[in-house]
Design a protein around this motif. Structure first.
Motif, PDB file in Angstrom:
ATOM      1  N   PHE A 260       0.840  -1.198   0.000  1.00 33.05           N
ATOM      2  CA  PHE A 260       0.000   0.000   0.000  1.00 33.05           C
ATOM      3  C   PHE A 260       0.875   1.248   0.000  1.00 33.05           C
TER       4      PHE A 260
ATOM      5  N   ASP B  77       3.246   1.108  -3.525  1.00 33.38           N
ATOM      6  CA  ASP B  77       2.501   1.425  -4.748  1.00 33.38           C
ATOM      7  C   ASP B  77       1.873   2.804  -4.693  1.00 33.38           C
TER       8      ASP B  77
ATOM      9  N   CYS C 294      -2.744   9.038  -1.761  1.00 33.15           N
ATOM     10  CA  CYS C 294      -4.122   9.524  -1.923  1.00 33.15           C
ATOM     11  C   CYS C 294      -5.074   9.042  -0.835  1.00 33.15           C
TER      12      CYS C 294
ATOM     13  N   VAL D 253      -6.674  12.841  -1.109  1.00 36.61           N
ATOM     14  CA  VAL D 253      -7.211  12.984  -2.468  1.00 36.61           C
ATOM     15  C   VAL D 253      -8.348  11.980  -2.684  1.00 36.61           C
ATOM     16  N   GLY D 254      -8.176  10.789  -2.131  1.00 39.37           N
ATOM     17  CA  GLY D 254      -9.205   9.754  -2.213  1.00 39.37           C
ATOM     18  C   GLY D 254      -9.789   9.474  -0.837  1.00 39.37           C
TER      19      GLY D 254
ATOM     20  N   LEU E  77      -9.598   4.787   3.903  1.00 41.52           N
ATOM     21  CA  LEU E  77      -9.867   3.355   3.739  1.00 41.52           C
ATOM     22  C   LEU E  77      -9.808   2.577   5.058  1.00 41.52           C
TER      23      LEU E  77
ATOM     24  N   LYS F  55     -17.166  -3.422   1.747  1.00 43.35           N
ATOM     25  CA  LYS F  55     -16.851  -3.898   0.398  1.00 43.35           C
ATOM     26  C   LYS F  55     -16.287  -5.324   0.418  1.00 43.35           C
TER      27      LYS F  55
ATOM     28  N   GLN G  92     -11.607  -2.523  -8.000  1.00 48.01           N
ATOM     29  CA  GLN G  92     -11.331  -1.094  -7.845  1.00 48.01           C
ATOM     30  C   GLN G  92      -9.856  -0.786  -8.120  1.00 48.01           C
TER      31      GLN G  92
ATOM     32  N   PRO H  83     -10.844   0.853 -11.819  1.00 48.11           N
ATOM     33  CA  PRO H  83     -11.821   1.650 -11.046  1.00 48.11           C
ATOM     34  C   PRO H  83     -13.012   2.113 -11.887  1.00 48.11           C
TER      35      PRO H  83
ATOM     36  N   PHE I 134     -16.672   3.658 -10.913  1.00 50.99           N
ATOM     37  CA  PHE I 134     -16.799   5.119 -10.915  1.00 50.99           C
ATOM     38  C   PHE I 134     -16.509   5.674 -12.309  1.00 50.99           C
TER      39      PHE I 134
ATOM     40  N   THR J 272     -17.824  12.232  -7.263  1.00 47.00           N
ATOM     41  CA  THR J 272     -18.620  11.165  -6.658  1.00 47.00           C
ATOM     42  C   THR J 272     -18.605  11.350  -5.144  1.00 47.00           C
TER      43      THR J 272
ATOM     44  N   VAL K  70     -13.327  11.699  -9.414  1.00 45.43           N
ATOM     45  CA  VAL K  70     -12.901  10.333  -9.734  1.00 45.43           C
ATOM     46  C   VAL K  70     -11.639  10.381 -10.603  1.00 45.43           C
TER      47      VAL K  70
ATOM     48  N   MET L  49      -8.856   7.990  -9.639  1.00 48.29           N
ATOM     49  CA  MET L  49      -7.958   6.911  -9.241  1.00 48.29           C
ATOM     50  C   MET L  49      -7.370   6.217 -10.470  1.00 48.29           C
ATOM     51  N   PRO L  50      -6.021   6.111 -10.536  1.00 52.92           N
ATOM     52  CA  PRO L  50      -5.426   5.446 -11.698  1.00 52.92           C
ATOM     53  C   PRO L  50      -5.699   3.943 -11.678  1.00 52.92           C
TER      54      PRO L  50
ATOM     55  N   PHE M  56      -4.416   0.290 -11.698  1.00 54.08           N
ATOM     56  CA  PHE M  56      -3.161  -0.403 -11.387  1.00 54.08           C
ATOM     57  C   PHE M  56      -3.150  -1.741 -12.126  1.00 54.08           C
TER      58      PHE M  56
ATOM     59  N   ILE N  72      -2.774  -6.891  -1.242  1.00 49.78           N
ATOM     60  CA  ILE N  72      -3.303  -5.567  -0.863  1.00 49.78           C
ATOM     61  C   ILE N  72      -4.800  -5.665  -0.573  1.00 49.78           C
TER      62      ILE N  72
HETATM   63  C1  HEC Z   1      -4.108   9.638  -7.450  1.00 48.19           C
HETATM   64  C2  HEC Z   1      -4.843   9.261  -6.269  1.00 48.19           C
HETATM   65  C3  HEC Z   1      -5.133   7.810  -5.988  1.00 48.19           C
HETATM   66  C4  HEC Z   1      -4.241   6.742  -5.933  1.00 48.19           C
HETATM   67  C5  HEC Z   1      -2.749   6.752  -6.216  1.00 48.19           C
HETATM   68  C6  HEC Z   1      -5.024   5.602  -5.490  1.00 48.19           C
HETATM   69  N1  HEC Z   1      -6.333   5.956  -5.308  1.00 48.19           N
HETATM   70 FE1  HEC Z   1      -7.836   4.735  -4.652  1.00 48.19          FE
HETATM   71  N2  HEC Z   1      -9.199   6.249  -4.940  1.00 48.19           N
HETATM   72  C7  HEC Z   1      -8.875   7.535  -5.341  1.00 48.19           C
HETATM   73  C8  HEC Z   1     -10.112   8.285  -5.557  1.00 48.19           C
HETATM   74  C9  HEC Z   1     -10.204   9.745  -5.979  1.00 48.19           C
HETATM   75  C10 HEC Z   1     -11.181   7.393  -5.278  1.00 48.19           C
HETATM   76  C11 HEC Z   1     -12.685   7.663  -5.483  1.00 48.19           C
HETATM   77  C12 HEC Z   1     -13.194   6.863  -6.703  1.00 48.19           C
HETATM   78  C13 HEC Z   1     -12.268   6.819  -7.896  1.00 48.19           C
HETATM   79  O1  HEC Z   1     -11.543   7.799  -8.201  1.00 48.19           O
HETATM   80  O2  HEC Z   1     -12.232   5.751  -8.587  1.00 48.19           O
HETATM   81  C14 HEC Z   1     -10.560   6.120  -4.870  1.00 48.19           C
HETATM   82  C15 HEC Z   1     -11.269   4.999  -4.435  1.00 48.19           C
HETATM   83  C16 HEC Z   1     -10.692   3.864  -3.884  1.00 48.19           C
HETATM   84  C17 HEC Z   1     -11.405   2.788  -3.222  1.00 48.19           C
HETATM   85  C18 HEC Z   1     -12.900   2.753  -2.954  1.00 48.19           C
HETATM   86  C19 HEC Z   1     -13.195   3.504  -1.680  1.00 48.19           C
HETATM   87  C20 HEC Z   1     -14.649   3.485  -1.266  1.00 48.19           C
HETATM   88  O3  HEC Z   1     -14.885   3.795  -0.093  1.00 48.19           O
HETATM   89  O4  HEC Z   1     -15.506   3.189  -2.073  1.00 48.19           O
HETATM   90  C21 HEC Z   1     -10.461   1.844  -2.866  1.00 48.19           C
HETATM   91  C22 HEC Z   1     -10.714   0.526  -2.147  1.00 48.19           C
HETATM   92  C23 HEC Z   1      -9.163   2.326  -3.313  1.00 48.19           C
HETATM   93  N3  HEC Z   1      -9.348   3.563  -3.909  1.00 48.19           N
HETATM   94  C24 HEC Z   1      -7.978   1.639  -3.149  1.00 48.19           C
HETATM   95  C25 HEC Z   1      -6.733   2.061  -3.669  1.00 48.19           C
HETATM   96  C26 HEC Z   1      -5.522   1.269  -3.668  1.00 48.19           C
HETATM   97  C27 HEC Z   1      -5.382  -0.105  -3.045  1.00 48.19           C
HETATM   98  C28 HEC Z   1      -4.548   2.018  -4.284  1.00 48.19           C
HETATM   99  C29 HEC Z   1      -3.108   1.618  -4.599  1.00 48.19           C
HETATM  100  C30 HEC Z   1      -2.917   0.397  -5.352  1.00 48.19           C
HETATM  101  C31 HEC Z   1      -5.162   3.285  -4.657  1.00 48.19           C
HETATM  102  N4  HEC Z   1      -6.480   3.278  -4.271  1.00 48.19           N
HETATM  103  C32 HEC Z   1      -4.486   4.335  -5.282  1.00 48.19           C
HETATM  104  C33 HEC Z   1      -7.600   8.060  -5.513  1.00 48.19           C
HETATM  105  C34 HEC Z   1      -6.448   7.297  -5.595  1.00 48.19           C
END
Ligand code: HEC
Ligand code: HEC
Length: 220
Positions: free
Chosen positions: A136, A139, A144, A154-155, A158, A165, A173, A177, A181, A187, A196, A198-199, A201, A212
């Motif tokens: 976590f 990566d 975020c 930014v996100g 968790l 979930k 996701q 993602p 989304f 959102t 929205v 999130m990149p 992966f 993870i």
């Molecule tokens: C650049 C910022 C960014 C990165 C880097 C990122 N996320 Fe996210 N994440 C977000 C955002 C913004 C959202 C809201 C929905 C979306 O963008 O898809 C989100 C949503 C989520 C959700 C859903 C949360 C919910 O309550 O519904 C999960 C689980 C999640 N991310 C896991 C991860 C994991 C694991 C990684 C690394 C492998 C990661 N994210 C990397 C920005 C990021």
């Protein structure tokens, strides 16, 4: 007794004002390290960010007064915008100065904590983080997302994602993602609105993805 009442009321006021940061309300070294966001950029032991250098061994080579000066005014050691090489890693100097934000007594405590860290650690069994948490951080999910108060905003947070979930939802996701989304559209998650972004992966290995996701699923 008077002293106790004083301390208790100070603590109470403090907790009251920072109730959003309730978990970090202690004024100990580790508490201050979280309270003043050092942990967002620095790792100490097994926990923390990677924007700045790992501070676990700083106490071996740097004096107490050097560490204090770094906290108050990093410009005494590093030139803003110039590349700095620390232990073989390059940083663009960007540590903020905390002269105006951290009271002197807390600066002393923080510096003492950092100075003592390598020596204390030698005598403590530090638990290794779960493998999923290590990924976590590696990566950069942590840039975020916050878990237990550590990480970016930014996100969504968790810390309790496993409550609502499923494992497969979380895996989807991470790799794709857009199944959940719509990219570029705001959102709302748990009452907060996120853009929205999130990149995907996609290139993460299957076993790393599962590690993870299982870790996140365990967060209730
Ligand atoms: C650049 C910022 C960014 C990165 C880097 C990122 N996320 Fe996210 N994440 C977000 C955002 C913004 C959202 C809201 C929905 C979306 O963008 O898809 C989100 C949503 C989520 C959700 C859903 C949360 C919910 O309550 O519904 C999960 C689980 C999640 N991310 C896991 C991860 C994991 C694991 C990684 C690394 C492998 C990661 N994210 C990397 C920005 C990021
Ligand atoms: C926004 C990110 C950020 C925050 C927040 C931050 N730092 Fe830093 N820190 C850095 C970076 C980047 C460097 C590398 C040199 C520089 O930029 O000054 C650094 C360098 C250091 C060093 C010197 C490390 C070495 O090996 O020479 C110490 C000690 C330090 N920080 C302590 C702290 C403490 C204590 C806090 C909290 C009060 C803190 N930092 C908050 C980014 C940060």
């Amino acid at each position: 007794m008077k002293k106790f009442i004083f301390i208790a009321s100070v603590c109470f006021t403090f907790i009251f004002f920072v109730s959003s940061n309730f978990a970090f309300a202690s004024a100990s070294g580790p508490g201050l390290f979280k309270k003043y966001y050092c942990i967002d950029c620095h790792t100490l032991g097994h926990e923390g960010g990677t924007v700045g250098p790992d501070l676990s061994n700083v106490g071996r080579t740097k004096s107490l007064s050097w560490i204090k000066a770094q906290i108050l005014n990093p410009a005494t050691h590093f030139i803003l915008g110039k590349k700095t090489d620390i232990d073989g890693k390059v940083y663009f100097a960007r540590m903020p100065g905390f002269k105006k934000t951290i009271p002197p007594s807390a600066v002393d405590k923080l510096a003492e904590y950092i100075k003592s860290f390598p020596y204390q650690r030698a005598n403590l069994a530090y638990p290794k983080p779960p493998a999923g948490l290590a990924f976590f951080r590696e990566d950069n999910c942590i840039a975020c997302h916050r878990i237990d108060g550590v990480g970016g905003k930014v996100g969504p947070d968790l810390s309790h994602i496993g409550k609502t979930k499923s494992l497969s939802w979380i895996e989807t996701q991470i790799v794709d993602p857009k199944v959940h989304f719509t990219y570029g559209v705001p959102t709302t998650i748990n009452g907060k609105t996120y853009l929205v972004i999130m990149p995907e992966f996609k290139h993460i290995s299957a076993s790393q993805l599962n590690t993870i996701a299982r870790y996140l699923k365990s967060l209730k």
